[in-house]
Design an enzyme around this catalytic site. Structure first.
Site, PDB file in Angstrom:
ATOM      1  N   TYR A  34      -4.039   3.308   2.362  1.00 20.19           N
ATOM      2  CA  TYR A  34      -4.598   1.816   2.220  1.00 20.19           C
ATOM      3  C   TYR A  34      -3.782   1.287   1.079  1.00 20.19           C
ATOM      4  O   TYR A  34      -3.343   1.909   0.287  1.00 20.19           O
ATOM      5  CB  TYR A  34      -6.079   1.746   1.983  1.00 20.19           C
ATOM      6  N   LYS A 145      -2.611   6.808  -2.139  1.00 21.68           N
ATOM      7  CA  LYS A 145      -3.577   5.675  -2.122  1.00 21.68           C
ATOM      8  C   LYS A 145      -4.326   6.032  -0.818  1.00 21.68           C
ATOM      9  O   LYS A 145      -4.144   5.450   0.229  1.00 21.68           O
ATOM     10  CB  LYS A 145      -3.228   4.225  -2.126  1.00 21.68           C
ATOM     11  N   GLU A 177      -7.593   8.488 -15.327  1.00 17.15           N
ATOM     12  CA  GLU A 177      -7.818   7.361 -14.826  1.00 17.15           C
ATOM     13  C   GLU A 177      -9.394   6.974 -14.582  1.00 17.15           C
ATOM     14  O   GLU A 177     -10.421   7.907 -14.841  1.00 17.15           O
ATOM     15  CB  GLU A 177      -6.992   6.892 -13.687  1.00 17.15           C
ATOM     16  N   LEU A 201      -3.196   7.419  -9.732  1.00 15.11           N
ATOM     17  CA  LEU A 201      -2.706   6.490  -8.957  1.00 15.11           C
ATOM     18  C   LEU A 201      -1.631   5.589  -9.578  1.00 15.11           C
ATOM     19  O   LEU A 201      -1.972   4.918 -10.722  1.00 15.11           O
ATOM     20  CB  LEU A 201      -3.582   5.493  -8.160  1.00 15.11           C
TER      21      LEU A 201
HETATM   22  N1  PDD Z   1      -8.185   0.614  -6.663  1.00 17.02           N
HETATM   23  N2  PDD Z   1      -6.458   4.147  -9.793  1.00 17.02           N
HETATM   24  C1  PDD Z   1      -7.433   4.332  -8.674  1.00 17.02           C
HETATM   25  C2  PDD Z   1      -8.031   5.652  -8.301  1.00 17.02           C
HETATM   26  C3  PDD Z   1      -7.685   3.032  -8.041  1.00 17.02           C
HETATM   27  O1  PDD Z   1      -8.649   3.158  -6.879  1.00 17.02           O
HETATM   28  C4  PDD Z   1      -6.914   1.704  -8.378  1.00 17.02           C
HETATM   29  C5  PDD Z   1      -7.247   0.551  -7.453  1.00 17.02           C
HETATM   30  C6  PDD Z   1      -6.267   1.863  -9.590  1.00 17.02           C
HETATM   31  C7  PDD Z   1      -5.505   0.485  -9.976  1.00 17.02           C
HETATM   32  O2  PDD Z   1      -4.307   0.268  -9.271  1.00 17.02           O
HETATM   33  P1  PDD Z   1      -3.989  -1.151  -8.859  1.00 17.02           P
HETATM   34  O3  PDD Z   1      -3.720  -1.680 -10.218  1.00 17.02           O
HETATM   35  O4  PDD Z   1      -2.583  -1.082  -8.106  1.00 17.02           O
HETATM   36  O5  PDD Z   1      -4.878  -1.967  -8.289  1.00 17.02           O
HETATM   37  C8  PDD Z   1      -6.004   3.107 -10.165  1.00 17.02           C
HETATM   38  C9  PDD Z   1      -8.404  -0.409  -5.370  1.00 17.02           C
HETATM   39  C10 PDD Z   1      -8.277  -1.828  -6.231  1.00 17.02           C
HETATM   40  C11 PDD Z   1      -9.464   0.073  -4.682  1.00 17.02           C
HETATM   41  O6  PDD Z   1      -9.552   0.969  -4.222  1.00 17.02           O
HETATM   42  O7  PDD Z   1     -10.147  -0.991  -4.319  1.00 17.02           O
END
Ligand code: PDD
Length: 280
Positions: A34, A145, A177, A201
């Protein structure tokens, strides 16, 4: 439930009319990937970077991207409200298989789903949130992701049940993270975030923050952060597409710095907002 329009396999439908089969591999195995892409006044933020990460996720799970970047833009744009700050959630699964078998099915079309939601600012965005540290119990493909998010869900839930907004994950003594965010820390005046690799991620917000820091000559580095060092950080932030940059003012019931959002956060918050506006 808000009955908005969503996209499913070539059709725009009211949310309550969108249906997928129980034989979908996303439902049975979490076999899919996703993306979450913010949209400010109808402008998809760093769209190309989100598409690149999507392509990397798809390649790793050996699924062909069903659409070109141009097609994705055409699919997603009708879902947006140009007067609001929103985010797109899009998901691709390996599709509906004739039987439940772990190995990939042959000749199955992927299931493609997308919807749009309003960005609701998190309580405490300006004055900070609490976090707890937890062992990073996830797998070795955290750079993908993947919709398979059970570990992340359990970690976030544990944080929420302890009155915290996020779980900060620690693997072998080093910070990786958050359960759904990347981590930044200010240690001895240096803005630090763990380097990319299979343990985190590669967040798009993270990359934008590093770019802004470098452009504005704020001392920063992509480097490992030991949990011991994190405990003495003067500032900790969590970052993501839906929450942007959130200061963590309490970690494991102890104040971070003086327990208030720090000066580097305030500077970066202003720069980030100005950068967003500059793209509109
Ligand atoms: N999640 N690390 C993890 C495990 C995440 O699920 C996310 C974001 C990030 C930050 O990535 P980005 O800056 O590209 O949003 C880091 C999204 C928002 C979610 O799962 O809803």
């Amino acid at each position: 439930m808000e009955n908005k329009t969503v996209y499913l396999n070539g059709l725009y439908l009211p949310l309550d009319k969108a249906r997928v089969s129980v034989m979908d591999r996303g439902f049975l195995f979490g076999d899919g990937v996703y993306e979450v892409i913010p949209s400010y006044s109808g402008h998809l933020f760093h769209f190309q970077e989100h598409m690149e990460r999507l392509e990397n996720s798809l390649n790793t799970i050996r699924l062909v991207n069903p659409h070109s970047r141009e097609q994705w833009l055409e699919i997603l744009t009708p879902l947006l409200d140009f007067s609001l700050d929103q985010y797109i959630y899009l998901q691709i699964t390996r599709g509906v298989a004739p039987k439940r078998d772990h190995a990939f099915p042959e000749d199955t079309l992927p299931t493609v789903f997308a919807m749009c939601s309003n960005i609701v600012p998190l309580d405490g965005k300006e004055w900070g949130v609490k976090a707890i540290s937890l062992d990073d119990s996830r797998w070795d493909l955290c750079n993908v992701k993947a919709t398979t998010l059970l570990a992340n869900i359990l970690l976030r839930q544990e944080a929420v049940e302890k009155g915290c907004a996020e779980a900060i994950l620690v693997k072998d003594g080093y910070v990786t993270e958050g359960a759904a965010s990347n981590i930044f820390a200010v240690i001895d005046g240096l803005l630090l975030t763990p380097p990319k690799g299979s343990g985190i991620l590669p967040g798009i917000t993270r990359d934008v923050i590093l770019e802004i820091a470098r452009t504005n000559k704020l001392p920063c580095s992509e480097d490992i952060i030991s949990f011991e060092a994190l405990k003495n950080a003067s500032e900790i932030w969590i970052t993501s597409s839906t929450r942007e940059i959130i200061p963590v003012v309490e970690l494991d019931s102890k104040k971070v710095g003086d327990g208030k959002p720090g000066p580097v956060f305030r500077t970066m918050h202003e720069l980030f907002q100005a950068y967003k506006r500059s793209l509109l």
